[in-house]
Write a protein that holds these residues in place. Sequence first.
Motif: not given
Length: 273
Positions: A136-147
Motif C-alpha cells: 500500500a505504500l509502494d512508490p510505484a503504486l501511483t494514483l493511476e495504478v491505484f485506479r
Amino acid sequence: MPELPELEVVREVLEREVTRRRIMGVDILRPTVVRDLTQEGFVEGLRGRAISGVWRRGKFIVLDLEAGRHLTINPMLAGRLQLAASGDKRLPRTALILRLDNGRELRYADRRDMGKVYLTDDLHTIPTWDEIGPDALDPALTLEVFRERLSRHRGEIKGILVNHRFVAGIGNAYADEICWHAQLYPFRRRPELTDEEIARLYHAMRDTLAEAIEQVRAQIGDEIHLKPREFLAVHNKGGAPCPRCGTPISQITARNRITSFCRQCQPGTLVRQ
C-alpha cells in the motif's frame, strides 16, 4: 491483527538489531506454528546461520539468511514478535525462540496459533505469497495504478482495502481509518465512486498509513511486541465523539468484522447480504 504500520516499524527495529547476528539456538515451543519447506528440518536449517537482512512484504516479515534461505513470518490475527534478553519474561503462548550470538532472543508468540513461521529456500512456496498485490505504500503504486487496480473490483470499499490481492498490508483497523479520512462510507460499492472520491481514497490510504508509522515508531521504541492504537480516530471507538464533527462513532458487525465509522462524515446505507 498487526497491520502495515506496526509491521513496518517491526521491520525497522529488526533490521537495526538482528542483521548480521547469528542464530546459535532454536527452541520450538508450539510446533503448530512452524513450517519447514526446506525438507532439512526447521531447527537444523536455522542453527548456525547468520541473518543477512530484514524486509517486509505486505503483512509478511522476511529474515534473509545465509545461502539464500529465508525465515518468513505471517502473524495473521494475533502473532507478535518480541526482542528480549534471555532472562526477560516471555509473552504468553510464545511459540518459537531464536537465540542470537549476542545473548538476545527473537521470539514469536501467538495467542491464537493462527500465524505461521516458514523456513524456505523459495519464497514462492509459501501459501498466498504469489497472490499478494503491491504494498500500500509502494512508490510505484501511483494514483493511476491505484485506479486501474481498483477498477477490477466491484465490491464494498472496505472489503477491497483488506483484500491482499488488491493492495497488501491493510487490515480491519486501518481500513476503517482510511475510509474515515477519505470521508467515505465503508460499505459504498466501488462502481458508485467518482473520480474525485477515488483520489481521496488513494491519498487517505497513503497519508493514514504514513502518519500511523510515525505514531507507532514514537510509541514502541524497540518494544516490537506492542501494538499501540490509542491514536486511531475511529476504529474500535464506538460511542466516542468523532474527532472531525463530534457525532458519536457508530460500530457495527457486518461481513464478519467490526466496522467503526461516523454516520455524519461518512453517510450511507448498508445493504444486508
